[in-house]
Design a protein around this motif. Structure first.
Motif, mmCIF file in Angstrom:
data_model
loop_
_atom_site.group_PDB
_atom_site.id
_atom_site.type_symbol
_atom_site.label_atom_id
_atom_site.label_comp_id
_atom_site.label_asym_id
_atom_site.label_seq_id
_atom_site.Cartn_x
_atom_site.Cartn_y
_atom_site.Cartn_z
ATOM 1 N N UNK A 1 0.941 40.405 56.002
ATOM 2 C CA UNK A 1 2.395 40.255 55.651
ATOM 3 C C UNK A 1 3.137 39.194 56.536
ATOM 4 N N UNK A 2 2.397 38.985 57.597
ATOM 5 C CA UNK A 2 2.938 38.081 58.514
ATOM 6 C C UNK A 2 3.175 36.639 58.001
ATOM 7 N N UNK A 3 2.370 36.348 56.821
ATOM 8 C CA UNK A 3 2.262 35.092 56.095
ATOM 9 C C UNK A 3 1.521 34.103 56.928
ATOM 10 N N UNK A 4 1.471 32.969 55.912
ATOM 11 C CA UNK A 4 0.470 31.905 56.346
ATOM 12 C C UNK A 4 1.045 31.146 57.590
ATOM 13 N N UNK B 1 0.984 47.533 43.612
ATOM 14 C CA UNK B 1 2.503 46.893 43.782
ATOM 15 C C UNK B 1 3.105 47.212 44.968
ATOM 16 N N UNK B 2 2.464 47.717 46.128
ATOM 17 C CA UNK B 2 3.006 47.889 47.383
ATOM 18 C C UNK B 2 2.914 46.453 47.962
ATOM 19 N N UNK B 3 3.917 46.309 48.798
ATOM 20 C CA UNK B 3 3.921 45.051 49.732
ATOM 21 C C UNK B 3 2.915 45.167 50.713
ATOM 22 N N UNK B 4 2.131 44.084 51.329
ATOM 23 C CA UNK B 4 1.148 44.154 52.616
ATOM 24 C C UNK B 4 1.802 45.062 53.698
ATOM 25 N N UNK B 5 2.771 44.878 53.873
ATOM 26 C CA UNK B 5 3.184 45.681 55.262
ATOM 27 C C UNK B 5 3.487 47.078 54.942
ATOM 28 N N UNK C 1 -2.539 47.405 34.300
ATOM 29 C CA UNK C 1 -2.247 46.071 33.915
ATOM 30 C C UNK C 1 -1.082 45.562 34.653
ATOM 31 N N UNK C 2 -1.050 44.522 35.299
ATOM 32 C CA UNK C 2 -0.280 43.903 36.409
ATOM 33 C C UNK C 2 1.079 43.561 35.550
ATOM 34 N N UNK C 3 2.159 43.832 36.028
ATOM 35 C CA UNK C 3 3.324 43.462 35.526
ATOM 36 C C UNK C 3 3.859 42.042 35.920
ATOM 37 N N UNK C 4 4.576 41.517 35.007
ATOM 38 C CA UNK C 4 4.974 40.091 35.542
ATOM 39 C C UNK C 4 6.173 40.430 36.430
ATOM 40 N N UNK C 5 5.959 39.354 37.630
ATOM 41 C CA UNK C 5 6.752 39.731 38.681
ATOM 42 C C UNK C 5 6.433 40.638 39.694
ATOM 43 N N UNK C 6 5.254 41.097 39.687
ATOM 44 C CA UNK C 6 4.953 42.239 40.316
ATOM 45 C C UNK C 6 4.712 41.734 41.917
ATOM 46 N N UNK C 7 4.977 42.389 42.980
ATOM 47 C CA UNK C 7 4.714 41.768 44.280
ATOM 48 C C UNK C 7 3.485 41.311 44.816
ATOM 49 N N UNK C 8 2.281 41.978 44.138
ATOM 50 C CA UNK C 8 0.993 41.668 44.477
ATOM 51 C C UNK C 8 0.568 40.159 43.932
ATOM 52 N N UNK C 9 1.436 39.641 42.912
ATOM 53 C CA UNK C 9 1.164 38.314 42.282
ATOM 54 C C UNK C 9 1.790 37.224 43.419
ATOM 55 N N UNK C 10 2.756 37.300 44.119
ATOM 56 C CA UNK C 10 3.535 36.467 44.937
ATOM 57 C C UNK C 10 3.370 37.088 46.355
ATOM 58 N N UNK C 11 2.645 37.739 46.823
ATOM 59 C CA UNK C 11 2.464 38.324 48.215
ATOM 60 C C UNK C 11 1.912 37.200 49.120
ATOM 61 N N UNK C 12 1.429 36.083 48.820
ATOM 62 C CA UNK C 12 0.684 34.857 49.576
ATOM 63 C C UNK C 12 -0.545 35.203 50.063
ATOM 64 N N UNK C 13 -1.256 36.152 49.248
ATOM 65 C CA UNK C 13 -2.707 36.410 49.961
ATOM 66 C C UNK C 13 -3.538 35.729 48.957
ATOM 67 N N UNK C 14 -4.616 35.147 49.449
ATOM 68 C CA UNK C 14 -5.348 34.239 48.768
ATOM 69 C C UNK C 14 -6.522 35.351 48.360
ATOM 70 N N UNK D 1 -8.058 51.766 60.129
ATOM 71 C CA UNK D 1 -7.039 51.275 60.924
ATOM 72 C C UNK D 1 -7.416 49.717 60.723
ATOM 73 N N UNK D 2 -8.439 49.196 60.809
ATOM 74 C CA UNK D 2 -8.625 47.604 60.780
ATOM 75 C C UNK D 2 -8.070 47.334 59.361
ATOM 76 N N UNK D 3 -8.435 48.187 58.520
ATOM 77 C CA UNK D 3 -7.845 47.905 57.178
ATOM 78 C C UNK D 3 -6.267 47.382 57.159
ATOM 79 N N UNK D 4 -5.599 48.615 57.721
ATOM 80 C CA UNK D 4 -4.172 48.276 57.986
ATOM 81 C C UNK D 4 -3.889 47.200 58.608
ATOM 82 N N UNK D 5 -4.626 46.923 59.861
ATOM 83 C CA UNK D 5 -4.343 45.561 60.505
ATOM 84 C C UNK D 5 -4.492 44.224 59.567
#
Length: 173
Positions: free
Chosen positions: A140-143, A96-100, A12-25, A130-134
């Protein structure tokens, strides 16, 4: 509390987890997950194929590629690993890991077999991983900003440059 309840609580995702606000659609997150599953499949098949040899470096690279496939399945598609008790907990921790961080991890684990044994099998087998990592690295670069914001920044910078030039000319005269 059963082991199944503990898995669901860990997933279950925790409130304030990085995946919630990582900017990914949502669609980009699914694209990354699909690329991870495809990368896992390509690593598994290429790893198995690479193990059918007598060269020990190819066998080591093949085993590493199959390990990469297992990790990709565990992190990106835990439903593929239902027979493993800790699959949901590992997936929740990976979310919970950041995209980078995911980008560095996936690219690093995809490069290692290629460095170990540079063959077409290891090269093409790890390409999708490797493409998945890319893809995670790009997220991670953002919008990208819109053209209006860039035009305003450019206009402000141009005005500041003109004011500095006028100040320097007035100081000389």
């Amino acid at each position: 509390v059963s082991a199944m309840d503990e898995q669901f609580q860990a997933a279950a995702p925790e409130p304030g987890a990085p995946c919630a606000d990582d900017g990914m659609t949502w669609w980009y997150r699914w694209l990354c997950r699909m690329a991870g599953v495809a990368g896992g499949l390509s690593c598994a098949f290429a790893g198995l194929w690479s193990c059918v040899t007598i060269n020990p470096l190819n066998i080591a690279a093949g085993v590493w590629m199959m390990l990469n496939a297992f990790i990709l399945f565990l992190c990106e598609a835990p439903f593929c690993c239902q027979f493993i008790e800790f699959a949901n907990a590992v997936s929740a921790r990976a979310d919970k890991l950041r995209p980078w961080q995911k980008a560095a991890f996936y690219c690093g684990m995809a490069v290692f077999p290629v460095v170990l044994s540079l063959t077409l099998t290891t090269l093409f087998g790890n390409a999708i991983a490797f493409a998945t990592g890319v893809l995670y690295g790009l997220s991670a670069l953002g919008k990208k900003g819109d053209a209006i914001s860039y035009a305003r920044i450019h206009q402000q910078q141009k005005q500041m440059d003109e004011e500095k030039l006028m100040g320097a000319l007035e100081g000389q005269g």
